[in-house]
Write an enzyme that holds these catalytic residues in place. Structure first.
Site, short mmCIF file in Angstrom:
data_model
loop_
_atom_site.label_atom_id
_atom_site.label_comp_id
_atom_site.label_asym_id
_atom_site.label_seq_id
_atom_site.Cartn_x
_atom_site.Cartn_y
_atom_site.Cartn_z
N ARG A 298 44.12 -78.22 11.53
CA ARG A 298 44.96 -78.53 12.68
C ARG A 298 44.15 -78.27 13.95
O ARG A 298 43.39 -77.30 14.04
CB ARG A 298 46.22 -77.67 12.68
CG ARG A 298 47.27 -78.13 11.67
CD ARG A 298 47.87 -79.48 12.08
NE ARG A 298 48.95 -79.92 11.20
CZ ARG A 298 48.81 -80.71 10.15
NH1 ARG A 298 47.58 -81.12 9.84
NH2 ARG A 298 49.84 -81.09 9.45
N GLU A 327 47.14 -84.36 20.79
CA GLU A 327 46.99 -85.70 20.22
C GLU A 327 48.07 -86.63 20.76
O GLU A 327 49.22 -86.22 20.89
CB GLU A 327 47.05 -85.63 18.69
CG GLU A 327 45.90 -84.83 18.08
CD GLU A 327 45.93 -84.81 16.55
OE1 GLU A 327 46.78 -85.51 15.96
OE2 GLU A 327 45.12 -84.09 15.95
N HIS A 346 42.65 -88.55 13.70
CA HIS A 346 43.56 -87.89 12.75
C HIS A 346 44.00 -88.87 11.66
O HIS A 346 45.18 -88.97 11.33
CB HIS A 346 44.78 -87.32 13.48
CG HIS A 346 45.48 -86.25 12.69
ND1 HIS A 346 46.32 -85.32 13.27
CD2 HIS A 346 45.48 -85.95 11.35
CE1 HIS A 346 46.80 -84.50 12.35
NE2 HIS A 346 46.30 -84.87 11.18
#
Length: 385
Positions: A298, A327, A346
């Site tokens: 993360r 993000e 991601h």
């Protein structure tokens, strides 16, 4: 839209032909007895003789976009044993009594659409819920007070194992990216310039893993196959004391010592209050100038500001990042312009069939639930894994 309580409706485009659905092999792992004994949720074993409301059926609520094709796989649920109350993101149109009868919830996060706010909005009406399953491995969406307070009476499961192989492959790809000095390769290609230069191999190098869970273990296995020396840290090192892949296990308090002898540092820990900025300026400062940081866990597990400063000053060799503190990564982030940074949006785990695989795992768990058997992948949301 158009879903009535107790009925499962899907458009033809949503239904997937099982024969055409290419299922990847996934190794589902239960909590070990040593792990379970230390987890407050480990005592939540489903009773062998269950009664599912007045109808004798499980009442399932699905939080996700009704149009998502992977949710079409829920048509495999046995209608004689499971009533789907609704598939959606909002539930104001569902009778409160129907919501109060829900005992199982499937949370379809990521592209499937569910957010933490969607869960919070309906959770307070789910007075009978006993089991919540997430189609993701991370538990970020569940970190809200109402669920944390009620968690001792609810079994929570996740999709650990579904994404581990793809993320492990990304970690080794990122390592090789820097071993080959790929930024220079791309620069020379862009300039039509031929010039040989020395590169490195991974064999003989040391790779350390911060967060030696399922993803970290898969990463260690691949690194070992490359001939690398593997170090790892986890909250309880004794759980991996006999792991044949790891040369040495470190306590979390000894991370600086571990990274100081590492060529590649892979961060694969979940995000919890104790892992936020677990890789901070002090940890980065303990790394070799030739070290590469790779984050497949993360974003907030790394202090991004400290990382950027180290990368700009060449205090470390580089970073391979699939996740970020914020993000999407902002357009004005300095990370974009650093040639010693590998960036992916991601998506390292978004391989073909990834969401379908997570639904298959849920379907297998539902079979266990209906029988009153212990579920796969029970997690402790207070710990975050």
């Amino acid at each position: 839209a158009g879903l009535s309580p107790g009925t499962l409706h899907f458009t033809p485009s949503m239904l997937l032909d099982a024969r055409a659905c290419r299922r990847r092999f996934i190794r589902y792992s239960c909590l070990s007895s040593s792990t379970a004994s230390s987890s407050p949720s480990s005592s939540l074993r489903l009773r062998a003789s269950r009664q599912f409301g007045m109808t004798g059926k499980a009442k399932l609520l699905v939080i996700g976009k009704p149009t998502r094709p992977e949710l079409g796989l829920l048509s495999k649920l046995p209608t004689e044993k499971v009533d789907v109350v609704k598939v959606g993101l909002t539930f104001e149109d569902v009778d409160e009594a129907a919501l109060a009868s829900v005992d199982a919830v499937f949370v379809g996060a990521g592209p499937t659409g569910a957010t933490s706010k969607d869960i919070q909005n309906v959770f307070k009406k789910l007075s009978s819920v006993q089991w919540i399953h997430s189609n993701m491995a991370g538990l970020d969406l569940f970190m809200f007070p109402e669920l944390l307070d009620a968690a001792k009476g609810i079994t929570v499961t996740n999709s650990k194992g579904v994404y581990s192989s793809s993320l492990a492959e990304y970690a080794l790809f990122a390592a090789k990216y820097f071993a080959l000095n790929t930024p220079r390769l791309l620069e020379q290609k862009g300039n039509h310039h031929w010039e040989k230069f020395p590169v490195e191999e991974l064999a003989g190098k040391t790779l350390s893993v911060i967060g030696y869970g399922d993803i970290g273990q898969k990463t260690g296995m691949l690194a070992k196959a490359f001939g690398m020396r593997v170090l790892a840290s986890r909250r309880n090192p004794t759980l991996s004391s006999e792991d044949p892949v790891v040369e040495k296990m470190f306590a979390v308090s000894d991370i600086k010592a571990m990274v100081s002898e590492s060529d590649y540092v892979v961060v694969s820990t979940p995000l919890t209050s104790s892992t936020k900025h677990i890789v901070n300026a002090e940890v980065i400062g303990a790394m070799k100038p030739s070290a590469v940081v790779i984050n497949i866990g993360r974003g907030p597990c790394i202090d991004e500001t400290a990382l950027i400063e180290a990368l700009k000053a060449k205090k470390i060799k580089g970073a391979g990042l699939d996740v970020f503190e914020e993000e999407p990564l902002q357009e004005d982030s300095e990370l974009w312009d650093l040639n010693n940074v590998l960036i992916s949006p991601h998506n390292a785990d978004q391989v073909q069939g990834w969401l379908e695989n997570s639904v298959h795992l849920f379907l297998e768990n539902m079979e266990r639930y209906l029988k009153g058997d212990k579920l796969q992948n029970i997690v402790d949301i207070h710990r975050g894994y």
